[in-house]
Design a protein around this motif. Structure first.
Motif, PDB file in Angstrom:
ATOM      1  N   UNK A  65      -1.555  -1.842   5.237  1.00 34.05           N
ATOM      2  CA  UNK A  65      -1.582  -1.589   3.805  1.00 34.05           C
ATOM      3  C   UNK A  65      -2.916  -0.985   3.384  1.00 34.05           C
ATOM      4  N   UNK A  66      -3.963  -1.238   4.166  1.00 33.99           N
ATOM      5  CA  UNK A  66      -5.273  -0.691   3.848  1.00 33.99           C
ATOM      6  C   UNK A  66      -5.323   0.819   4.087  1.00 33.99           C
ATOM      7  N   UNK A  67      -4.714   1.272   5.168  1.00 32.04           N
ATOM      8  CA  UNK A  67      -4.730   2.713   5.444  1.00 32.04           C
ATOM      9  C   UNK A  67      -3.498   3.438   4.927  1.00 32.04           C
ATOM     10  N   UNK A  68      -2.580   2.735   4.240  1.00 35.63           N
ATOM     11  CA  UNK A  68      -1.447   3.387   3.605  1.00 35.63           C
ATOM     12  C   UNK A  68      -0.287   3.713   4.504  1.00 35.63           C
ATOM     13  N   UNK A  69      -0.198   3.106   5.690  1.00 34.51           N
ATOM     14  CA  UNK A  69       0.889   3.406   6.633  1.00 34.51           C
ATOM     15  C   UNK A  69       1.910   2.281   6.737  1.00 34.51           C
ATOM     16  N   UNK A  70       1.822   1.273   5.891  1.00 31.13           N
ATOM     17  CA  UNK A  70       2.719   0.119   6.014  1.00 31.13           C
ATOM     18  C   UNK A  70       4.169   0.519   5.763  1.00 31.13           C
TER      19      UNK A  70
ATOM     20  N   UNK B  37       2.441   2.594  -1.719  1.00 30.10           N
ATOM     21  CA  UNK B  37       1.922   1.358  -1.132  1.00 30.10           C
ATOM     22  C   UNK B  37       0.722   0.816  -1.878  1.00 30.10           C
ATOM     23  N   UNK B  38      -0.231   1.690  -2.207  1.00 30.47           N
ATOM     24  CA  UNK B  38      -1.395   1.247  -2.973  1.00 30.47           C
ATOM     25  C   UNK B  38      -0.992   0.757  -4.365  1.00 30.47           C
TER      26      UNK B  38
ATOM     27  N   UNK C 101      -1.633  -2.988  -5.949  1.00 25.82           N
ATOM     28  CA  UNK C 101      -2.372  -3.122  -7.208  1.00 25.82           C
ATOM     29  C   UNK C 101      -1.529  -3.805  -8.268  1.00 25.82           C
ATOM     30  N   UNK C 102      -0.253  -3.453  -8.339  1.00 25.27           N
ATOM     31  CA  UNK C 102       0.616  -4.056  -9.350  1.00 25.27           C
ATOM     32  C   UNK C 102       0.820  -5.541  -9.096  1.00 25.27           C
TER      33      UNK C 102
END
Length: 400
Positions: A248-253, A284-285, A289-290
């Motif tokens: 989730x940190x690098x946006x590939x989840x 994903x980000x 955040x939501x």
């Protein structure tokens, strides 16, 4: 008379007034703020029931959802909960000894008993959804959900966990006061008793009724607060767990999720969505955040766009990942954060749309929906009628 010396009698000793120099105590600004907040919270808890329409939506939503779930699994009921299930009643009983769960489905191995229990679950879900004797049917609905959940605890997708919690919480609420058969019965009873003399009970009876009303209000409001806290905890914990993950940190989840066979009900759709990695990273980000910000935006207008974003997220999960039960459960749970005026406005729009589509056009010279007064037989002119109420005003006065 001789000179007599008048002896002065000494005045009695008086203790010094120590409070003379002491200032009267007055609450400080912090103390006044705490008292004001405490009084406001107590008035909120005991004043009137909150979110009656929201709890009615939860009752209708979860009752309908579980009814559809049982009907969908009707062809496979024996393999999931019946006597011929791979997870036999004996294994379930052994697990119950360790976990403390219980299910009335294991009381007998008879197929007739299981079919009766399944029919009872269908009837209970229907009555709970319609709001018939809600105080009793809510307890029975919670028992049904808990029993079916415990009987096949390893054959679920996670959505029924929240359904179980909400079924237990709704027992505490007055979810049958709006949009239910109970509310309709109360309106009919009040209309029949309108103008009839009421029996004046004693002071003790009045105090007892007032205490009962206050207790029901407190229990209902606490149940609503617990439901809201449960949803906030769920979103907050889910967001914080995602933050700890490197995917989730690098946006590939979401890329890896879309390539799991377990979450690919339509492989072609998953393949098309997976062709936009930048969009998946942004989604994903935004999801993280939501979910993390959700508990902090509930007391302002920012919660409405956040709820809309969560609605879109759950719809995407239901369609793309194939988890309709979980998505529907979360969408219904989010309804508790919408105020009653939103549901009243929505109901008003639906009534206007139904009235515009169903009612015929008014005849020339007549007002639609209003009775006409016949002319007297002696030919005299009628007195000037009072201004009639338009249907919107009648509906507004009849609204609770």
């Amino acid at each position: 008379m001789g000179d007599e010396r008048i002896r002065e009698i000494p005045a009695p000793a008086v203790a010094p007034d120590r409070s003379a120099g002491r200032r009267a105590w007055a609450p400080g600004p912090v103390h006044r703020w705490l008292l004001t907040r405490a009084d406001a919270f107590w008035a909120l808890v005991t004043g009137r029931p909150v979110s009656l329409y929201a709890t009615a939506v939860l009752r209708i939503g979860y009752g309908l959802l579980y009814l559809v779930f049982l009907l969908r699994e009707f062809p496979h009921r024996d393999e999931i909960w019946g006597p011929d299930s791979p997870w036999t009643p004996a294994l379930a009983a052994q697990l119950f000894d360790q976990t403390g769960w219980y299910s009335f489905l294991i009381l007998s191995d008879s197929r007739v008993y299981f079919e009766l229990c399944y029919a009872l679950a269908l009837v209970t879900s229907t009555l709970f959804m319609m709001g018939w004797r809600t105080r009793a049917t809510s307890v029975l609905f919670a028992a049904v959900v808990a029993s079916f959940h415990a009987r096949a605890i390893f054959m679920t997708d996670g959505g029924d966990n929240l359904v179980l919690l909400m079924a237990l919480y709704l027992v505490l609420t007055a979810c049958g006061r709006r949009w239910s058969l109970d509310a309709r019965r109360e309106r009919i009873r009040a209309a029949r008793a309108d103008g009839a003399p009421r029996r004046a009970g004693g002071r003790a009876a009045q105090q007892l009724r007032e205490a009962r009303r206050t207790l029901a209000t407190v229990v209902h409001n606490c149940g609503v607060f617990v439901i809201a806290a449960q949803v906030c905890f769920l979103y907050g914990s889910a967001g914080l767990y995602k933050v700890q993950g490197s995917f989730w940190d690098d946006g590939t989840a979401l890329h890896y999720v879309l390539n799991l066979d377990l979450f690919r009900p339509w492989p072609e759709l998953s393949h098309v969505v997976d062709q936009y990695p930048l969009v998946l990273a942004v989604v994903g980000y935004l999801t993280v955040l939501t979910q993390v910000a959700f508990p902090f935006v509930l007391f302002g207008r920012l919660k409405y766009p956040v709820l809309a974003a969560l609605l879109g997220m759950h719809l995407a999960i239901a369609v793309v990942l194939g988890l309709p039960l979980f998505s529907a459960t979360m969408i219904i749970a989010d309804a508790v954060f919408l105020p009653d005026r939103f549901y009243l406005f929505l109901a008003h729009l639906l009534r206007r749309a139904a009235r515009r589509d169903d009612l015929p056009a008014p005849a020339p010279g007549r007002v639609s929906g209003l009775a006409t007064v016949p002319r007297p037989a002696d030919g005299r002119r009628d007195p000037a009628p009072s201004s009639p109420k338009v249907p919107e005003q009648v509906a507004e006065q009849g609204r609770e």
